[in-house]
Design an enzyme around this catalytic site. Structure first.
Site, PDB file in Angstrom:
ATOM      1  N   CYS A  48       0.517  -1.222  -0.141  1.00 28.49           N
ATOM      2  CA  CYS A  48      -0.068  -0.098   0.043  1.00 28.49           C
ATOM      3  C   CYS A  48       1.037   1.242   0.054  1.00 28.49           C
ATOM      4  CB  CYS A  48      -1.105   0.128   1.679  1.00 28.49           C
ATOM      5  SG  CYS A  48      -1.935   1.668   1.814  1.00 28.49           S
ATOM      6  N   CYS A  51       0.448   3.204   3.402  1.00 29.84           N
ATOM      7  CA  CYS A  51       0.716   2.943   4.842  1.00 29.84           C
ATOM      8  C   CYS A  51       1.919   2.343   4.976  1.00 29.84           C
ATOM      9  CB  CYS A  51       0.061   2.080   5.860  1.00 29.84           C
ATOM     10  SG  CYS A  51      -1.144   0.677   5.304  1.00 29.84           S
ATOM     11  N   CYS A 100      -5.017   1.382   6.163  1.00 27.46           N
ATOM     12  CA  CYS A 100      -5.200   2.813   6.442  1.00 27.46           C
ATOM     13  C   CYS A 100      -6.232   3.118   5.224  1.00 27.46           C
ATOM     14  CB  CYS A 100      -3.994   3.713   5.788  1.00 27.46           C
ATOM     15  SG  CYS A 100      -3.518   2.949   4.165  1.00 27.46           S
ATOM     16  N   CYS A 120      -8.886  -5.975  -9.224  1.00 30.44           N
ATOM     17  CA  CYS A 120      -8.839  -5.817  -9.822  1.00 30.44           C
ATOM     18  C   CYS A 120      -8.275  -3.839  -9.095  1.00 30.44           C
ATOM     19  CB  CYS A 120      -9.550  -5.216 -10.596  1.00 30.44           C
ATOM     20  SG  CYS A 120      -9.487  -4.329 -11.216  1.00 30.44           S
TER      21      CYS A 120
HETATM   22 ZN    ZN Z   1      -2.766   1.478   3.773  1.00 32.04          ZN
END
Ligand code: ZN
Length: 145
Positions: A48, A51, A100, A120
């Site tokens: 991510c 985060c 997050c 996706c």
């Molecule tokens: Zn995150």
């Protein structure tokens, strides 16, 4: 389980690029075939951008022909949160980062075996950690602060 990350919208605006902010905080969708990762090869982990939470492995990435990075499994299902999305008169399942809250993309049930799932995901929400780098640094520290 890891700790939740809470930031104000202003803090997110400062951390993310405008495109990342639009996708991750405003649930935008990047145009297909434009992101960094839809056609990306290589062994490693997709994390991510918000985060650093580990989300997907290159081992489950496949070419869905959609122009978005696609995966048939989550690296750790607990790192993803699912929500029903009824926007645009469609019923889809939205996937976000459970740490997050960043919007990532959607999950569909037309993926390949063994799961039949197709995550996706917007490239803008993902950072890639090559496998050799993962081995050297471990996964403890988010590298995207
Ligand atoms: Zn995150």
């Amino acid at each position: 389980m890891h700790d939740r990350v809470y930031k104000t919208e202003e803090e997110w605006r400062q951390q993310l690029t405008p495109e990342q902010y639009r996708v991750m905080r405003e649930k935008g969708t990047e145009p297909p075939y434009t992101g960094l990762w839809w056609n990306h090869q290589g062994e490693g982990l997709y994390c991510c951008v918000g985060c650093g939470s580990t989300l997907f492995s290159s081992k489950t990435k496949f070419d869905s022909g959609t122009g978005w990075p696609s995966f048939w499994a989550a690296l750790n299902p607990g790192h993803l949160a699912h929500h029903e999305d009824r926007s645009y008169f469609l019923r889809r399942t939205e996937v976000s980062c459970s740490r997050c809250g960043a919007h990532l993309g959607h999950v569909f049930d037309d993926g390949p075996p063994p799961t039949g799932l197709r995550f996706c995901v917007n490239s803008a929400a993902l950072a890639f950690e090559p496998e050799d780098q993962v081995r050297e640094e471990g996964l403890s520290a988010p590298a995207y602060e």
